[in-house]
Scaffold this active site. Structure first.
Site, mmCIF file in Angstrom:
data_model
loop_
_atom_site.group_PDB
_atom_site.id
_atom_site.type_symbol
_atom_site.label_atom_id
_atom_site.label_comp_id
_atom_site.label_asym_id
_atom_site.label_seq_id
_atom_site.Cartn_x
_atom_site.Cartn_y
_atom_site.Cartn_z
ATOM 1 N N ASP A 8 -1.143 -7.475 0.978
ATOM 2 C CA ASP A 8 -2.280 -7.302 0.067
ATOM 3 C C ASP A 8 -2.599 -8.600 -0.672
ATOM 4 O O ASP A 8 -1.714 -9.413 -0.920
ATOM 5 C CB ASP A 8 -1.939 -6.188 -0.938
ATOM 6 C CG ASP A 8 -3.173 -5.659 -1.648
ATOM 7 O OD1 ASP A 8 -4.305 -5.936 -1.191
ATOM 8 O OD2 ASP A 8 -3.014 -4.975 -2.674
ATOM 9 N N ASN A 10 -5.558 -10.640 0.074
ATOM 10 C CA ASN A 10 -6.385 -11.618 0.791
ATOM 11 C C ASN A 10 -7.698 -11.889 0.056
ATOM 12 O O ASN A 10 -8.132 -13.028 -0.067
ATOM 13 C CB ASN A 10 -6.735 -11.104 2.196
ATOM 14 C CG ASN A 10 -5.528 -11.000 3.097
ATOM 15 O OD1 ASN A 10 -4.453 -11.477 2.755
ATOM 16 N ND2 ASN A 10 -5.703 -10.376 4.252
ATOM 17 N N HIS A 25 -8.786 -13.157 4.733
ATOM 18 C CA HIS A 25 -8.158 -12.475 5.873
ATOM 19 C C HIS A 25 -7.731 -13.500 6.926
ATOM 20 O O HIS A 25 -6.659 -13.402 7.506
ATOM 21 C CB HIS A 25 -9.116 -11.453 6.498
ATOM 22 C CG HIS A 25 -9.479 -10.337 5.560
ATOM 23 N ND1 HIS A 25 -8.553 -9.719 4.758
ATOM 24 C CD2 HIS A 25 -10.663 -9.733 5.287
ATOM 25 C CE1 HIS A 25 -9.158 -8.784 4.039
ATOM 26 N NE2 HIS A 25 -10.435 -8.785 4.329
ATOM 27 N N GLU A 55 -8.277 4.140 4.967
ATOM 28 C CA GLU A 55 -9.259 4.033 3.876
ATOM 29 C C GLU A 55 -10.069 2.734 3.945
ATOM 30 O O GLU A 55 -11.146 2.631 3.364
ATOM 31 C CB GLU A 55 -8.569 4.104 2.513
ATOM 32 C CG GLU A 55 -7.989 5.477 2.185
ATOM 33 C CD GLU A 55 -6.748 5.841 2.995
ATOM 34 O OE1 GLU A 55 -6.018 4.917 3.415
ATOM 35 O OE2 GLU A 55 -6.526 7.044 3.238
ATOM 36 N N TRP A 57 -11.862 1.645 6.176
ATOM 37 C CA TRP A 57 -13.178 1.802 6.816
ATOM 38 C C TRP A 57 -14.272 1.853 5.774
ATOM 39 O O TRP A 57 -15.440 1.653 6.074
ATOM 40 C CB TRP A 57 -13.233 3.092 7.641
ATOM 41 C CG TRP A 57 -12.338 3.078 8.828
ATOM 42 C CD1 TRP A 57 -11.209 3.800 8.991
ATOM 43 C CD2 TRP A 57 -12.492 2.306 10.023
ATOM 44 N NE1 TRP A 57 -10.639 3.524 10.200
ATOM 45 C CE2 TRP A 57 -11.404 2.613 10.860
ATOM 46 C CE3 TRP A 57 -13.438 1.369 10.469
ATOM 47 C CZ2 TRP A 57 -11.227 2.029 12.111
ATOM 48 C CZ3 TRP A 57 -13.263 0.800 11.719
ATOM 49 C CH2 TRP A 57 -12.180 1.124 12.519
ATOM 50 N N ARG A 59 -14.795 -0.161 3.525
ATOM 51 C CA ARG A 59 -15.223 -1.509 3.132
ATOM 52 C C ARG A 59 -16.562 -1.853 3.789
ATOM 53 O O ARG A 59 -16.959 -1.212 4.764
ATOM 54 C CB ARG A 59 -14.162 -2.517 3.553
ATOM 55 C CG ARG A 59 -12.899 -2.312 2.764
ATOM 56 C CD ARG A 59 -11.920 -3.420 2.961
ATOM 57 N NE ARG A 59 -10.805 -3.212 2.060
ATOM 58 C CZ ARG A 59 -9.936 -4.124 1.706
ATOM 59 N NH1 ARG A 59 -10.047 -5.345 2.179
ATOM 60 N NH2 ARG A 59 -8.963 -3.856 0.882
ATOM 61 N N LEU A 119 12.667 -8.647 18.661
ATOM 62 C CA LEU A 119 12.059 -7.948 17.520
ATOM 63 C C LEU A 119 11.018 -6.921 17.976
ATOM 64 O O LEU A 119 10.197 -7.216 18.844
ATOM 65 C CB LEU A 119 11.370 -8.999 16.625
ATOM 66 C CG LEU A 119 10.588 -8.469 15.425
ATOM 67 C CD1 LEU A 119 11.532 -8.009 14.319
ATOM 68 C CD2 LEU A 119 9.643 -9.545 14.879
ATOM 69 N N SER A 184 -0.039 3.359 -1.283
ATOM 70 C CA SER A 184 -1.385 3.356 -0.687
ATOM 71 C C SER A 184 -1.457 4.050 0.677
ATOM 72 O O SER A 184 -2.074 3.514 1.618
ATOM 73 C CB SER A 184 -1.909 1.925 -0.562
ATOM 74 O OG SER A 184 -2.017 1.329 -1.825
HETATM 75 C C1 FPP Z 1 -5.442 -6.695 2.156
HETATM 76 O O1 FPP Z 1 -6.063 -7.644 1.309
HETATM 77 C C2 FPP Z 1 -5.461 -7.124 3.539
HETATM 78 C C3 FPP Z 1 -6.159 -6.501 4.550
HETATM 79 C C4 FPP Z 1 -6.945 -5.291 4.365
HETATM 80 C C5 FPP Z 1 -6.127 -7.045 5.918
HETATM 81 C C6 FPP Z 1 -4.845 -7.636 6.402
HETATM 82 C C7 FPP Z 1 -5.151 -8.493 7.567
HETATM 83 C C8 FPP Z 1 -4.546 -9.670 7.844
HETATM 84 C C9 FPP Z 1 -3.467 -10.247 7.009
HETATM 85 C C10 FPP Z 1 -5.055 -10.428 9.024
HETATM 86 C C11 FPP Z 1 -4.070 -10.693 10.078
HETATM 87 C C12 FPP Z 1 -3.344 -9.537 10.583
HETATM 88 C C13 FPP Z 1 -2.793 -9.464 11.833
HETATM 89 C C14 FPP Z 1 -1.918 -8.307 12.187
HETATM 90 C C15 FPP Z 1 -2.995 -10.533 12.849
HETATM 91 P P1 FPP Z 1 -7.294 -7.193 0.434
HETATM 92 O O2 FPP Z 1 -8.535 -7.541 1.163
HETATM 93 O O3 FPP Z 1 -7.148 -5.764 0.045
HETATM 94 O O4 FPP Z 1 -7.113 -8.142 -0.827
HETATM 95 P P2 FPP Z 1 -7.563 -7.827 -2.316
HETATM 96 O O5 FPP Z 1 -6.696 -6.693 -2.802
HETATM 97 O O6 FPP Z 1 -7.251 -9.109 -3.013
HETATM 98 O O7 FPP Z 1 -9.015 -7.522 -2.285
#
Ligand code: FPP
Length: 246
Positions: A8, A10, A25, A55, A57, A59, A119, A184
């Site tokens: 979480d 990004n 991301h 959930e 989706w 976004r 792994l 979550s």
């Molecule tokens: C949550 O951050 C993250 C996501 C919903 C997407 C996770 C995806 C990646 C890390 C990309 C790479 C993944 C793979 C498996 C190659 P958020 O957008 O909810 O952040 P926020 O809470 O700061 O808004």
């Protein structure tokens, strides 16, 4: 040992830099790679990553489609190396909700890496813990309805074997980045005996050293699985209902 991560933060990482959310991301792929490598080095047997929840989706469409494109890109780029390193891939979630092209790639990646001995990397995409319990319940009920299963044969092992993580041990350590302290709707059943580790570090900034710090804290915790400290002294190796060594 089974480690699960809720990746979480990004969006916040990107915002802090004046960048669009998708840049966060994109930057989140590097720590995925770092954690896979480090987990393998540290002898973690299963690593489960929460990439996209049921959930998510909700976004904006643009963010969802960019995320899907990012998964495809990362998978295409990394699959050869993952395979060469004996990583076995598994994807869990409501696959039929994903784009057909992505569904085909996920299946091909699973088939290609099946039987690899390193792994086990589980990626949860379009996954929700409640959805998982629901689909397992339906599958079990259907067997009962067809007369293939007696109600009094439904036990914890039966439920586990119908879940998305069938055949894998319960989660030993759950890590959540980004500062929130909640599950979550990620894995529910599998977290029954997990140690929980929360860090304010935003996912794109998470490093192999951060994973080590979580593993060190985990090693220092005392897991009792409902027993007393005295009992632990008598029987140092305990097993969770899903078979994880204590
Ligand atoms: C949550 O951050 C993250 C996501 C919903 C997407 C996770 C995806 C990646 C890390 C990309 C790479 C993944 C793979 C498996 C190659 P958020 O957008 O909810 O952040 P926020 O809470 O700061 O808004």
């Amino acid at each position: 040992m089974h480690v699960a991560i809720i990746m979480d933060g990004n969006g916040r990482w990107a915002r802090a830099r004046g960048l669009p959310r998708h840049a966060g991301h994109k930057a989140g792929v590097r720590p995925v790679r770092a954690c896979v490598e480090q987990a393998a080095r540290r002898g973690v047997t299963v690593l489960t990553l929460f990439a996209f929840s049921s959930e998510n989706w909700r976004r904006p469409r643009e963010e969802v489609s960019r995320l899907m494109a990012l998964f495809l890109e990362a998978l295409d780029r990394e699959i050869d190396e993952l395979h060469a390193n004996q990583v076995e891939l598994r994807f869990i979630g409501e696959r039929e909700r994903l784009q057909p092209a992505l569904q085909r790639r996920l299946q091909a990646a699973e088939m290609r890496t099946r039987g690899n001995t390193g792994l086990k990397l589980v990626v949860a995409a379009a996954y929700g813990g409640q959805w998982d319990m629901l689909q397992a319940t339906r599958a079990i009920a259907a067997k009962v309805e067809r007369g293939e299963l007696a109600v009094n044969h439904i036990d914890a092992d039966c439920i586990q074997s119908h879940r998305a993580l069938a055949g894998l041990p319960g989660v030993d350590l759950l890590i959540r980045t980004g500062g929130e302290q909640r599950i979550s709707n990620f894995l529910l059943w599998d977290l029954a005996y997990s140690e929980l580790y929360f860090t304010p570090r935003l996912w794109p900034a998470f490093t192999a050293e951060d994973l080590d710090a979580a593993l060190e804290e985990f090693a220092a915790r005392r897991r009792r699985f409902g027993r007393t400290d005295d009992q632990l002294h008598e029987a140092p190796v305990l097993r969770t209902p899903t078979g994880t060594p204590g």
